[in-house]
Design a protein around this motif. Structure first.
Motif, mmCIF file in Angstrom:
data_model
loop_
_atom_site.group_PDB
_atom_site.id
_atom_site.type_symbol
_atom_site.label_atom_id
_atom_site.label_comp_id
_atom_site.label_asym_id
_atom_site.label_seq_id
_atom_site.Cartn_x
_atom_site.Cartn_y
_atom_site.Cartn_z
ATOM 1 N N TYR A 1 0.792 -1.161 0.144
ATOM 2 C CA TYR A 1 -0.022 0.107 -0.043
ATOM 3 C C TYR A 1 0.694 1.194 -0.154
ATOM 4 C CZ TYR A 1 -3.834 -3.412 0.895
ATOM 5 O OH TYR A 1 -4.425 -4.227 0.695
ATOM 6 N N SER A 2 0.414 2.158 -0.837
ATOM 7 C CA SER A 2 1.188 3.473 -0.763
ATOM 8 C C SER A 2 0.082 4.528 -0.172
ATOM 9 C CB SER A 2 1.300 3.863 -2.268
ATOM 10 O OG SER A 2 2.159 2.802 -3.143
ATOM 11 N N ILE A 3 0.983 5.364 0.542
ATOM 12 C CA ILE A 3 0.293 6.699 1.074
ATOM 13 C C ILE A 3 0.300 7.810 -0.031
ATOM 14 C CG2 ILE A 3 -0.193 8.089 3.040
ATOM 15 C CD1 ILE A 3 1.186 5.856 4.836
ATOM 16 N N GLY A 4 -0.658 8.250 -0.634
ATOM 17 C CA GLY A 4 -0.751 9.241 -1.611
ATOM 18 C C GLY A 4 -1.241 10.322 -1.100
ATOM 19 N N GLY A 5 -1.385 11.500 -1.912
ATOM 20 C CA GLY A 5 -1.844 12.594 -1.436
ATOM 21 C C GLY A 5 -1.026 13.554 -0.496
ATOM 22 N N LEU A 6 0.193 13.146 -0.130
ATOM 23 C CA LEU A 6 0.724 13.791 0.763
ATOM 24 C C LEU A 6 2.293 14.471 0.010
ATOM 25 C CD1 LEU A 6 0.702 11.671 3.966
ATOM 26 C CD2 LEU A 6 -0.505 13.947 3.380
ATOM 27 N N SER A 7 2.877 15.418 0.808
ATOM 28 C CA SER A 7 4.062 16.063 0.105
ATOM 29 C C SER A 7 3.635 16.723 -1.300
ATOM 30 C CB SER A 7 5.362 15.038 -0.323
ATOM 31 O OG SER A 7 6.250 15.639 -0.754
ATOM 32 N N VAL A 8 2.460 17.350 -1.105
ATOM 33 C CA VAL A 8 1.735 18.269 -2.119
ATOM 34 C C VAL A 8 1.690 19.536 -1.653
ATOM 35 C CG1 VAL A 8 1.092 16.342 -3.423
ATOM 36 C CG2 VAL A 8 -0.380 17.383 -1.285
ATOM 37 N N GLY A 9 2.506 20.140 -0.636
ATOM 38 C CA GLY A 9 2.591 21.433 -0.215
ATOM 39 C C GLY A 9 2.031 21.633 1.268
#
Ligand SMILES: Nc1ccc2nc(N)nc(O)c2c1
Length: 375
Positions: free
Chosen positions: A215-223
């Motif tokens: 599982y990847s945790i997406g939606g982060l490191s986007v500002g």
């Protein structure tokens, strides 16, 4: 059928959510926590495979969006897949392209079917669906593939993020069905939900129910701020199965890696080390060092006196500064090599700290020396 990717939890750190593990892939077994160099267009910029092996890289990234547009997945497939094409026999992970469409392409339109957009290279009208993305990743032949997802802006409205999460779950299911090589390529689900705990839970529940090998945790490191990222990780990683790898996408700086490991993350990737290297900025145990600054013109010490990498053993700040100022590409090869080594080696030090159950003490000492302050 044997899954292509297996994770083995070796040890949990006593005082944090950190864990020591290993990820088994068709191209080798690699210890985690680990940092993965980014080679978006089938090359980790200025690095030969021999350099990557020498610095201890295990899995490197490439990108579906870029390689679909150029040279085209059919050429890579005819070459025998990415490993042959790049002459790299260790692990390869491909991102699915959705994120790149949002960050690179112009005039895009998202629908249930997928994303319509114009190529950032020549303005050609293109369409990427979950099925198309998965089939490109099958053709590229990476050991670990990403589901096709939407990465909503972190500060989007609750309603938008909820609809986006539900569509991303439907896209993940479509990707699983479209996946042609589950025996040799492990497909990861990507958890979304921005900063909303209930939407992260909904996304995790949907994807865990589909039983992905990782599982990847997406939606982060986007500002968002580091505090926000850590807050989201605090409640998201525990929603994911302990016996599967967790990959935090697009992260990051040394402090973000350590804080991600503490919250149970096993795998990281980020363009930061090679990106800042190109303008002569390096990571050292004493913090960032901008080697092209005039003050290093007669400094004959290594970039980092505490680093045992090939660059720090053989070259000085003065020489590397000269190369960068003279626009000699060997200069950014040296800064890139050292920065990548710095993060790969940091993860090795973190593995040791997990082994010794003193990760928090390691964090404190590292932050102090690097010059991170807590606020
Ligand atoms: N920060 C990032 C970086 C890469 C990503 N890739 C995908 N597919 N999805 C995301 O949410 C990402 C976030």
């Amino acid at each position: 059928m044997e899954p292509a990717i297996k994770y083995r939890l070796i040890k949990k750190e006593k005082h944090t959510g950190a864990r020591l593990g290993e990820i088994v892939t068709p191209h080798g077994t690699f210890k985690t926590p680990m940092f993965m160099p980014v080679g978006t267009q089938a090359s980790v910029k200025t690095m030969a495979p021999e350099d990557l092996k020498e610095m201890g890289a295990g899995i490197i990234l490439s990108n579906t969006y870029h390689l679909w547009l150029r040279p085209g997945e059919d050429i890579v497939e005819k070459a025998g897949g990415l490993h042959k094409f790049m002459n790299w026999d260790r692990g390869v992970l491909t991102d699915s392209g959705g994120f790149q469409v949002f960050s690179l392409a112009k005039l895009r339109d998202i629908s249930e079917e997928g994303v319509a957009f114009k190529s950032h290279l020549n303005g050609e009208k293109l369409f990427l669906s979950p099925e198309k993305a998965i089939h490109v990743e099958n053709a590229l032949g990476a050991d670990i593939m990403m589901s096709f997802d939407e990465c909503p802006p972190f500060f989007e409205s609750y309603d938008y993020v909820k609809k986006s999460v539900e569509r991303t779950s439907r896209w993940a299911e479509r990707g699983l069905i479209a996946h042609q090589n589950p025996a040799t390529q492990g497909l990861f689900g990507i958890v979304q939900g921005a900063g909303f705990e209930d939407l992260r839970r909904q996304s995790a529940r949907d994807l865990v129910g589909m039983d992905f090998p990782g599982y990847s945790i997406g939606g982060l490191s986007v500002g968002e701020s580091k505090g926000e990222m850590n807050r989201v990780l605090d409640f998201t990683t525990p929603m994911l199965p302990e016996d599967k790898p967790r990959y935090l996408m697009g992260v990051g700086s040394p402090d973000a890696l350590i804080d991600g490991v503490i919250r149970g993350v096993d795998m990281f990737d980020c363009v930061l080390p090679t990106r800042i290297a190109r303008n002569g900025t390096t990571m050292t145990s004493q913090g960032r060092l901008v080697v092209k600054n005039a003050k290093y013109s007669e400094d004959f010490r290594p970039l980092d006196p505490k680093c045992d990498c090939y660059v720090c053993k053989n070259y000085t700040r003065a020489y590397i500064r000269h190369l960068i100022k003279a626009d000699e590409t060997f200069g950014i090869h040296l800064t890139s090599y050292h920065n990548l080594y710095f993060l790969i080696n940091l993860m090795h030090q973190v593995q040791d700290a997990i082994e010794q159950d003193n990760l928090l003490e390691f964090r404190e000492a590292f932050f102090e020396e690097y010059g991170y302050n807590e606020n």
